[in-house]
Enzyme design. Structure first.
Site: not given
Ligand code: NAD
Length: 472
Positions: A170, A221, A243, A277, A374
Site C-alpha cells: 500500500k 513511516g 523504518e 528520514c 523531527e
Molecule cells: P505516516 O506514518 O503518516 O504514513 C506512512 C504510511 O502508513 C502511509 O502509507 C499511511 O497511509 C500508513 N498509515 C497511516 N496510519 C496507519 C495505521 N494506523 N496503520 C497502518 N498504516 C498506516 O508517515 P509519512 O508522513 O507518510 O512519512 C513521513 C515519516 O516517515 C517521517 O517520520 C520519516 O522520518 C519517516 N520515514 C522513515 C524512513 C526510514 O527509512 N526510516 C524513510 C522515509 C520516511
C-alpha cells in the site's frame, strides 16, 4: 493528465474501486489524476490472491525469481521518463531528485536480483548433519510513505519477492501514482497474485496490519504510526520491519574546513526539501568555527533554487502535502514566538503550492521544538558546542537513532566520535550513501530491523534448522 485513471493491481489484473480520490501536485495544488480507494473486500481479495500465488512462488527456483525481480527493474527502465515526470508531479521534487529516485529503483531491482541466502552447514560429522536454512514467510504487507514513494516501495518489493514471499503493498495516499503504475507493469511480468498493489487511506494500512493472513509487515513511516502498527500486528504475531522517524545530528569538529564542507552539509540537511528520514536535522558546530560554517552555509543556500520541479533548473520543491506544510509552518511560528534568530528564511510567502523557504536558525536552546522534533521540512537549527564530549551527549539526547554524520580532517578522531553515536548509520565526511549491499535500520524509536544487504533479505525469511541422524 487528469483523464488518466490509475488502477489497483489484484491477482494480476488492473482493477477499479467503487471509491476514488485525487492526487494533488504540491507545487500547484492542482489535481493530477484519480486513484482508487480499495475497499476492505478488495484487500481481502488481494491477500487471498497472494496466498494462492505463494504456493508456487515460494518453491520456484531462486534463479527464476531473480530473473523476474530483474525484469521489474527493466520495466521501470523502459518507462523511465514517464516515472520521472509522474514523480515530479505527485511528489514535488526537482528533476535531479526524481531521476535519482527512479534510477535507484532500477538499480535496486537489478542488484537485489543478484542476492540469495545460502544454507549454513552447522555440523556435518559421521551420520549427523545440522543445516540452517531460510524459508519464506508467506504474504508480506508493505506500507510506504510519501517522501520517496517508488524507491522505498522497491526496497520492500524486491527482497520480499526474491526471498519467496508474495506481497500486498500500500503506497501513501499522498503519493500513490508511481507505485500504482509500477503495479500495472508488474502485472505483465509476474505470475498473478505475486505482487498486489492497493491504494487507499490510513484505515487500509490498519486493516493490513490486523489481517490474519498477512505474516509480516514491512513499514516505513513515522514513529507514531509505527507504534500503532506494532500494536495491531500482535494479533497473529506478525514479523515486523519498521523504518521510522529520525532527528539526525551532524557534528562538525573543530578542524573541519567550513568552505569545503558547506555544500555537502547543505545537501545532507536539505535534499528533497528535508523530507528525508536521514536528513541532518540538528547541526552541532564547534564554537571556534561556528560563525564561519554558518556564513558559508547561508551563502551556499542562497544559490539553490526552489520552485516547481517541472522547471529543470529547480533544485528543491515544495513540501509534499498540506498536512506537512501546516505542521512546518506551525514549527516556524513557534520559533518566532520564542524570539529565535533566523539566519535565513522563516517567512512563508507562497501564493500557491506548499513551499517553505530554506530556513536556518541560529543556536536555539536545546529544548526548542525545532531541536527536539523531527521537522521533516527545510528548517535547520545550528547548535554551538564547546567540547566533543558535550557534543556527543547532546547528539545522543534524543528518542531517535536513525543516522548521523561527523565532519572533520582528523579521521581517527572523527571515527572515534562516530562510534559513540547512538544511530543505525553514521557517515564520516559525507551523507546519504545507500546501497542494496549496505545494512540500513534505526536504533531506539527510529525502528526495528534492517532493510538492504543480506541482513535485510533475511528479514523476509524464517530460519529453519534441520537436524538429521541416521538410525543407529
Ligand atoms: P505516516 O506514518 O503518516 O504514513 C506512512 C504510511 O502508513 C502511509 O502509507 C499511511 O497511509 C500508513 N498509515 C497511516 N496510519 C496507519 C495505521 N494506523 N496503520 C497502518 N498504516 C498506516 O508517515 P509519512 O508522513 O507518510 O512519512 C513521513 C515519516 O516517515 C517521517 O517520520 C520519516 O522520518 C519517516 N520515514 C522513515 C524512513 C526510514 O527509512 N526510516 C524513510 C522515509 C520516511
Amino acid at each position: 493528465m487528469t483523464n488518466i485513471r490509475f488502477a489497483l493491481s489484484i491477482d494480476g489484473q488492473n482493477v477499479q474501486a467503487e471509491e476514488s480520490a485525487w492526487a494533488i501536485n504540491p507545487a500547484t495544488e492542482q489535481k493530477i489524476a484519480e486513484f482508487p480507494l480499495a475497499s476492505r473486500q478488495q484487500l481481502d481479495e488481494a491477500v487471498a490472491a497472494a496466498k494462492r500465488a505463494f504456493v508456487g512462488w515460494s518453491v520456484a527456483n531462486i534463479s527464476d525469481r531473480q530473473e523476474l525481480v530483474k525484469a521489474l527493474g527493466d520495466a521501470i527502465l523502459e518507462n523511465k521518463e514517464e516515472f520521472v515526470q509522474l514523480l515530479i508531479s505527485e511528489q514535488g521534487k526537482g528533476r535531479a531528485g526524481a531521476e535519482w529516485e527512479i534510477g535507484g529503483a532500477i538499480y535496486w531491482c537489478h542488484e537485489i536480483a543478484k542476492q540469495s541466502l545460502e544454507e549454513e552447514v552447522v555440523k556435518r560429522e559421521g551420520d549427523e548433519e545440522i543445516v540452517t536454512r531460510y524459508t519464506p514467510i508467506g504474504v508480506v504487507g508493505g506500507i510506504t510513505p510519501w517522501n520517496f514513494p517508488l524507491l522505498l516501495a522497491i526496497w520492500k518489493i524486491a527482497p520480499a519477492l526474491l526471498a519467496g514471499n508474495t506481497m500486498v503493498l500500500k503506497p501513501s495516499p499522498f503519493t500513490p501514482l508511481c507505485t500504482l503504475r509500477f503495479g500495472e507493469l508488474a502485472n505483465k511480468i509476474l505470475p498473478p497474485g505475486v505482487l498486489n498493489i492497493v491504494s487507499g487511506g490510513n484505515e487500509l494500512g490498519q486493516w493490513m496490519t490486523e489481517h490474519p493472513d498477512i505474516g509480516k509487515i514491512s513499514f516505513t513511516g513515522s514513529t507514531s504510526t509505527g507504534k500503532r502498527v506494532m500494536q495491531s500486528a500482535s494479533v497473529n504475531l506478525k514479523r515486523l520491519t519498521l523504518e521510522l522517524g529520525g532527528n539526525d545530528p551532524a557534528i562538525v569538529l573543530p578542524d573541519a574546513d567550513p568552505k569545503t564542507i558547506a555544500k555537502d552539509l547543505f545537501w545532507a540537511s536539505f535534499a528533497n526539501s528535508a523530507q528525508f528520514c536521514v536528513a541532518c536535522k540538528r547541526l552541532y558546530i564547534h564554537e571556534s568555527i561556528y560563525d564561519e560554517v554558518a556564513r558559508e552555509l547561508v551563502a551556499y543556500a542562497k544559490t539553490v533554487k526552489m520552485g516547481n520541479g517541472e522547471d529543470s533548473s529547480v533544485d528543491l520543491g515544495p513540501l509534499q502535502n498540506k498536512m506537512q506544510y501546516d505542521k512546518v509552518k506551525d514549527l516556524l511560528q513557534d520559533c518566532k514566538d520564542r524570539g529565535l534568530n533566523f539566519l535565513l528564511g522563516g517567512d512563508v510567502e507562497s501564493a500557491s503550492g506548499y513551499f517553505i523557504p530554506v530556513t536556518i536558525i541560529d543556536n536555539p536552546p536545546d529544548d526548542s521544538r525545532c531541536v527536539v522534533e523531527e521537522a521533516f521540512g527545510p528548517v535547520l537549527p545550528l547548535l554551538k558546542y564547546k567540547d566533543i564530549d558535550e557534543a556527543v551527549a547532546r547528539a545522543n539526547d534524543t528518542e531517535f537513532g536513525l543516522a548521523a554524520s561527523v565532519w572533520g580532517k582528523d579521521l581517527t578522531l572523527a571515527e572515534k566520535v562516530a562510534r559513540r553515536i547512538e544511530a543505525g548509520t553514521v557517515w564520516i565526511n559525507h551523507a546519504h550513501q545507500f546501497s542494496p549491499a549496505i545494512a540500513f535500520g534505526g536504533h531506539k524509536t527510529s525502528g526495528l530491523g534492517i532493510e538492504n544487504s543480506l541482513h535485510g533479505l533475511a528479514e523476509y525469511s524464517n530460519m529453519q534448522t534441520v537436524l538429521r541422524k541416521s538410525h543407529a
